[in-house]
Design an enzyme around this catalytic site. Structure first.
Site, mmCIF file in Angstrom:
data_model
loop_
_atom_site.group_PDB
_atom_site.id
_atom_site.type_symbol
_atom_site.label_atom_id
_atom_site.label_comp_id
_atom_site.label_asym_id
_atom_site.label_seq_id
_atom_site.Cartn_x
_atom_site.Cartn_y
_atom_site.Cartn_z
ATOM 1 N N ASN A 9 0.862 -1.184 0.000
ATOM 2 C CA ASN A 9 0.000 0.000 0.000
ATOM 3 C C ASN A 9 0.896 1.230 0.000
ATOM 4 O O ASN A 9 1.497 1.571 1.021
ATOM 5 C CB ASN A 9 -0.904 -0.031 1.239
ATOM 6 C CG ASN A 9 -1.749 1.219 1.363
ATOM 7 O OD1 ASN A 9 -1.761 2.061 0.472
ATOM 8 N ND2 ASN A 9 -2.452 1.347 2.474
ATOM 9 N N LYS A 11 0.076 4.265 -0.286
ATOM 10 C CA LYS A 11 -0.576 5.438 0.317
ATOM 11 C C LYS A 11 -0.371 6.676 -0.586
ATOM 12 O O LYS A 11 -0.346 6.526 -1.803
ATOM 13 C CB LYS A 11 -0.079 5.639 1.756
ATOM 14 C CG LYS A 11 -0.276 4.352 2.583
ATOM 15 C CD LYS A 11 -0.105 4.516 4.055
ATOM 16 C CE LYS A 11 -0.312 3.151 4.734
ATOM 17 N NZ LYS A 11 -0.245 3.221 6.184
ATOM 18 N N HIS A 94 -9.719 0.904 4.922
ATOM 19 C CA HIS A 94 -8.412 1.100 5.571
ATOM 20 C C HIS A 94 -8.606 2.012 6.784
ATOM 21 O O HIS A 94 -9.417 2.948 6.747
ATOM 22 C CB HIS A 94 -7.419 1.722 4.593
ATOM 23 C CG HIS A 94 -6.022 1.710 5.126
ATOM 24 N ND1 HIS A 94 -5.587 2.630 6.041
ATOM 25 C CD2 HIS A 94 -4.993 0.860 4.918
ATOM 26 C CE1 HIS A 94 -4.321 2.352 6.358
ATOM 27 N NE2 HIS A 94 -3.939 1.283 5.692
ATOM 28 N N GLU A 96 -6.991 4.392 7.911
ATOM 29 C CA GLU A 96 -6.810 5.828 7.664
ATOM 30 C C GLU A 96 -8.074 6.424 7.047
ATOM 31 O O GLU A 96 -8.422 7.573 7.313
ATOM 32 C CB GLU A 96 -5.573 6.052 6.781
ATOM 33 C CG GLU A 96 -4.299 5.836 7.587
ATOM 34 C CD GLU A 96 -3.101 5.328 6.811
ATOM 35 O OE1 GLU A 96 -3.099 5.419 5.566
ATOM 36 O OE2 GLU A 96 -2.163 4.823 7.453
ATOM 37 N N GLU A 166 -5.366 -5.149 10.376
ATOM 38 C CA GLU A 166 -4.370 -4.106 10.609
ATOM 39 C C GLU A 166 -4.708 -3.396 11.914
ATOM 40 O O GLU A 166 -5.529 -2.455 11.910
ATOM 41 C CB GLU A 166 -4.376 -3.096 9.456
ATOM 42 C CG GLU A 166 -4.019 -3.688 8.111
ATOM 43 C CD GLU A 166 -3.457 -2.638 7.161
ATOM 44 O OE1 GLU A 166 -2.315 -2.805 6.729
ATOM 45 O OE2 GLU A 166 -4.149 -1.651 6.883
ATOM 46 N N GLY A 172 2.241 2.274 10.877
ATOM 47 C CA GLY A 172 3.146 3.418 10.751
ATOM 48 C C GLY A 172 3.811 3.813 12.050
ATOM 49 O O GLY A 172 4.429 4.867 12.140
ATOM 50 N N SER A 207 3.319 -2.113 10.361
ATOM 51 C CA SER A 207 4.768 -2.109 10.580
ATOM 52 C C SER A 207 5.436 -3.440 10.227
ATOM 53 O O SER A 207 6.360 -3.873 10.924
ATOM 54 C CB SER A 207 5.100 -1.700 12.022
ATOM 55 O OG SER A 207 4.635 -0.379 12.274
HETATM 56 P P1 13P Z 1 2.895 0.386 7.715
HETATM 57 O O1 13P Z 1 3.463 -0.892 7.140
HETATM 58 O O2 13P Z 1 3.628 1.608 7.255
HETATM 59 O O3 13P Z 1 2.715 0.298 9.194
HETATM 60 O O4 13P Z 1 1.415 0.554 7.096
HETATM 61 C C1 13P Z 1 0.543 -0.508 7.161
HETATM 62 C C2 13P Z 1 -0.646 -0.183 6.352
HETATM 63 O O5 13P Z 1 -1.406 0.698 6.680
HETATM 64 C C3 13P Z 1 -0.865 -0.941 5.122
HETATM 65 O O6 13P Z 1 -2.133 -0.723 4.613
#
Ligand code: 13P
Length: 248
Positions: A9, A11, A94, A96, A166, A172, A207
């Site tokens: 991803n 982002k 997701h 976010e 997740e 993150g 992560s």
């Molecule tokens: P990170 O691997 O940066 O923690 O992000 C995970 C994520 O949100 C994947 O969709």
């Protein structure tokens, strides 16, 4: 057992050119890798698809879609537009999107349905916040997030998708769920889906890095990964893919 799957991803990172370059670097070395799905931003999708043309085990998806099929929804992107570009997958729900763009379980379910009705495979993201975990609500939250989608499209259709666990507190932050913490929730999701005769890939995200991937992928109910930060660098991502091959 579902087929091992690794999704990146990206982002809101990159330009069309840098995204195509990254996709090409991954594709050059991905022969021995598991099935890979790259999830660039909307505007980078055509360049990535062009770069990957004729290469095999890498699919491309989007990070979001509109719940509506078409119409006066300024700034939105519908499932058919993504399918037309050549996308096969799309993230829905997701964390976010849930936290920063007010997507609730009902909206996520509608987006899931919109994706499937156009032939896209949704990657349904679920997971609890730190506060919810501290209150002992992790399983209940995940159950409610999945149940909202089951109520709209039915269990069989949810099983045809991909589900990504997740935990919000691990995204993150550099703080990964321990393999045991992740396995617990994955096993719970597996049980919630029941025996539908369709092995639903269950991905872990939060992560994931080269140095923790092997222990996570060794868990029996973790079929793959959804990687954020570490997917932005080909070498790291391919290293994670390699760990998956060794564990699965
Ligand atoms: P990170 O691997 O940066 O923690 O992000 C995970 C994520 O949100 C994947 O969709």
């Amino acid at each position: 057992m579902a087929k091992p799957l690794l999704a990146g991803n990206w982002k809101m990172h990159g330009t069309a050119q840098s995204a195509a370059t990254l996709a090409g670097q991954i594709a050059d070395c991905a022969a021995e890798a598991p099935d890979i799905i790259l999830l660039p931003s909307f505007v980078c999708i055509p360049a990535v698809i062009a770069e990957l043309a004729a290469r095999t085990n890498i699919s491309v998806g989007a990070q979001n879609l509109c719940q509506h099929a078409q119409g006066a929804y300024t700034g939105e992107v519908c499932a058919q537009m993504l399918a037309d570009l050549g996308c096969s997958h799309v993230l829905v729900g997701h964390s976010e999107r849930r936290a920063l763009f007010a997507e609730n379980n009902q909206l996520v379910a509608e987006k899931f349905a919109a994706a499937q009705s156009t032939g896209l495979t949704p990657i349904l993201c679920v997971g609890e916040t730190l506060t919810e975990r501290q209150k002992g609500l992790r399983l209940q939250v995940v159950k409610e997030q999945i149940t909202a989608v089951v109520d709209l499209v039915g269990l069989q259709n949810v099983c045809r998708a991909v589900i990504a666990y997740e935990p919000v507190w691990a995204i993150g932050t550099g703080e990964t769920a321990t393999p045991e913490q992740a396995q617990e929730v994955h096993a719970y999701i597996r049980a919630q889906l029941g025996e539908q005769g369709i092995p639903t890939p269950l991905l872990y995200g939060g992560s994931v890095k080269a140095d923790n991937a092997a222990a996570l992928f060794a868990q029996p109910d973790i079929d793959g990964g959804l990687v954020g930060g570490a997917s932005l660098e080909a070498e790291q991502f391919l290293n994670i893919a390699q760990q998956m091959v060794e564990q699965k």
